[in-house]
Design a protein around this motif. Structure first.
Motif: not given
Length: 182
Positions: A53-61, A146-152
């Protein structure tokens, strides 16, 4: 009490989790995850299971990928960016207890067999890649699935590794189209 151990980035995230649910956490202390922390995560995965359960940002990903590689089969909780945003900062620590509970109730589990029903062409046809508004469309679809934002590329990987079905995908796609028409 949640059976699994929740992997978060820091102490503020642990505090937010504990305000929302009764659970144990392991803190990665940011994106420079040490070997000792990774070993603790592996042990937790073997004995109790792990929820990333990480932050919804680049570092979290980045952290999510590192932990998932080290402890395959983890469950994943995703928090939409707007639920984690406060005064220019994005993080789990900014989320309400209700948002955290909701994210933890919609867990996704990666499958070792990555042969899902969704194909690259499905993403193209849905305008999730190679489309002028692809990033916004993935943001909406990521929330709906329910899978969060991500690049393509990462979005496609999540669709396959979380075994998103054609029915789930089509339902979310129809809902997204309705939202975009409003």
């Amino acid at each position: 009490m949640i059976k699994e151990v929740i992997v978060v980035e820091g102490k503020s995230d642990t505090a937010a989790i504990k305000r929302a649910v009764d659970a144990d956490t392991i803190e990665t202390n940011g994106s420079a995850i040490g070997e000792d922390v990774l070993r603790r995560i592996e042990l937790a995965s073997e004995r109790r299971g792990v929820i990333i359960f990480t932050d919804p940002d680049h570092a979290g990903e980045r952290i999510r990928k590192i932990v998932a590689r080290r402890a395959p089969g983890c469950k994943h909780a995703f928090l939409p960016q707007e639920m984690a945003y406060y005064k220019g900062d994005i993080g789990i620590e900014n989320a309400s207890p209700e948002a955290i509970v909701k994210a933890l109730s919609e867990l996704r589990t990666e499958s070792a067999d990555q042969a899902g029903e969704i194909h690259w062409e499905d993403l193209m046809e849905a305008g999730l890649i190679v489309h002028a508004d692809a990033a916004n469309r993935r943001l909406i679809m990521g929330k709906l699935l329910g899978i969060g934002y991500a690049n393509g590329k990462q979005f496609y990987k999540r669709c396959t590794s979380f075994r998103i079905s054609k029915v789930e995908f089509e339902t979310a796609l129809n809902e997204m189209e309705k939202k975009l028409e409003e």
